[in-house]
Design a protein around this motif. Structure first.
Motif, PDB file in Angstrom:
ATOM      1  N   GLN A 150      -1.953   0.704 -13.010  1.00  0.00           N
ATOM      2  CA  GLN A 150      -2.993   0.905 -14.028  1.00  0.00           C
ATOM      3  C   GLN A 150      -3.388   2.380 -14.091  1.00  0.00           C
ATOM      4  O   GLN A 150      -3.547   2.947 -15.180  1.00  0.00           O
ATOM      5  N   ALA A 151      -3.536   3.015 -12.937  1.00  0.00           N
ATOM      6  CA  ALA A 151      -3.898   4.438 -12.898  1.00  0.00           C
ATOM      7  C   ALA A 151      -2.777   5.297 -13.481  1.00  0.00           C
ATOM      8  O   ALA A 151      -3.034   6.243 -14.231  1.00  0.00           O
ATOM      9  N   SER A 157      -3.428  -1.665  -9.176  1.00  0.00           N
ATOM     10  CA  SER A 157      -4.310  -0.503  -9.371  1.00  0.00           C
ATOM     11  C   SER A 157      -3.516   0.784  -9.554  1.00  0.00           C
ATOM     12  O   SER A 157      -3.835   1.612 -10.413  1.00  0.00           O
ATOM     13  N   ASP A 196       0.831  -1.213   0.000  1.00  0.00           N
ATOM     14  CA  ASP A 196       0.000   0.000   0.000  1.00  0.00           C
ATOM     15  C   ASP A 196       0.863   1.259   0.000  1.00  0.00           C
ATOM     16  O   ASP A 196       0.568   2.222  -0.709  1.00  0.00           O
ATOM     17  N   SER A 241      -3.812  -5.174 -18.961  1.00  0.00           N
ATOM     18  CA  SER A 241      -4.679  -4.051 -18.617  1.00  0.00           C
ATOM     19  C   SER A 241      -4.025  -2.677 -18.797  1.00  0.00           C
ATOM     20  O   SER A 241      -4.637  -1.666 -18.460  1.00  0.00           O
ATOM     21  N   THR A 242      -2.799  -2.646 -19.309  1.00  0.00           N
ATOM     22  CA  THR A 242      -2.089  -1.372 -19.478  1.00  0.00           C
ATOM     23  C   THR A 242      -1.291  -1.403 -20.785  1.00  0.00           C
ATOM     24  O   THR A 242      -1.283  -2.412 -21.490  1.00  0.00           O
ATOM     25  N   PRO A 265      -3.083  -6.447  -5.607  1.00  0.00           N
ATOM     26  CA  PRO A 265      -4.059  -5.530  -6.191  1.00  0.00           C
ATOM     27  C   PRO A 265      -3.811  -4.040  -5.952  1.00  0.00           C
ATOM     28  O   PRO A 265      -3.995  -3.249  -6.885  1.00  0.00           O
ATOM     29  N   PRO A 266      -3.358  -3.586  -4.769  1.00  0.00           N
ATOM     30  CA  PRO A 266      -3.105  -2.144  -4.626  1.00  0.00           C
ATOM     31  C   PRO A 266      -2.013  -1.650  -5.581  1.00  0.00           C
ATOM     32  O   PRO A 266      -2.126  -0.577  -6.171  1.00  0.00           O
ATOM     33  N   THR A 302       1.915   6.480  -7.061  1.00  0.00           N
ATOM     34  CA  THR A 302       0.839   7.391  -7.472  1.00  0.00           C
ATOM     35  C   THR A 302       1.262   8.844  -7.280  1.00  0.00           C
ATOM     36  O   THR A 302       1.075   9.681  -8.159  1.00  0.00           O
TER      37      THR A 302
END
Length: 136
Positions: free
Chosen positions: A95-96, A92, A54, A127-128, A88-89, A61
């Motif tokens: 992906q963002a 994500s 996380d 997915s990217t 998953p974190p 990010t």
């Protein structure tokens, strides 16, 4: 027999003795090299001794949102797997980052990338626009 002697013996006999690289001791390592964030993802786990997935995801990010980096390189060369439910974190966040700035993410794999690590790579690439480098 010493490793050097074994190498010489293998060469003399015409055989090759493959050696795996040493496995890093910390499973989650994020560093910066200029305008590149390098994430050493050495085990698919929710946390290491010093940080968590996380925290890494949040830092990636932040770096991408503030345009402090042009690339995010995820190194999985020594990642032999772990828990599928722990990434998953990170997935994500990557992906963002890719959605905001396509072409930002790079993935480096190796001969010891295995199990949950390959699942992570497969999901990320599907997915990217991330590009993969290294050994299959």
């Amino acid at each position: 027999m010493s490793p050097a002697a074994l190498d010489l013996l293998a060469l003399r006999q015409g055989t090759v003795v493959p050696r795996l690289p040493p496995i890093p001791t910390d499973e989650l390592v994020l560093s910066r090299r200029g305008r590149v964030a390098v994430f050493g993802y050495h085990g698919v786990t929710a946390a290491s001794d010093s940080t968590s997935v996380d925290e890494i995801a949040a830092e990636i990010t932040r770096l991408v949102d503030r345009r402090e980096v042009d690339r995010v390189v995820v190194g999985l060369r020594w990642n032999s797997g772990g828990e599928n439910g722990s990434y998953p974190p990170l997935l994500s966040a990557l992906q963002a980052a890719d959605a905001r700035r396509p072409g930002t993410v790079r993935v480096v794999t190796g001969r010891t990338t295995f199990s949950a690590a390959t699942n992570f790579v497969a999901e990320l690439l599907a997915s990217t626009t991330a590009r993969s480098f290294g050994e299959a």
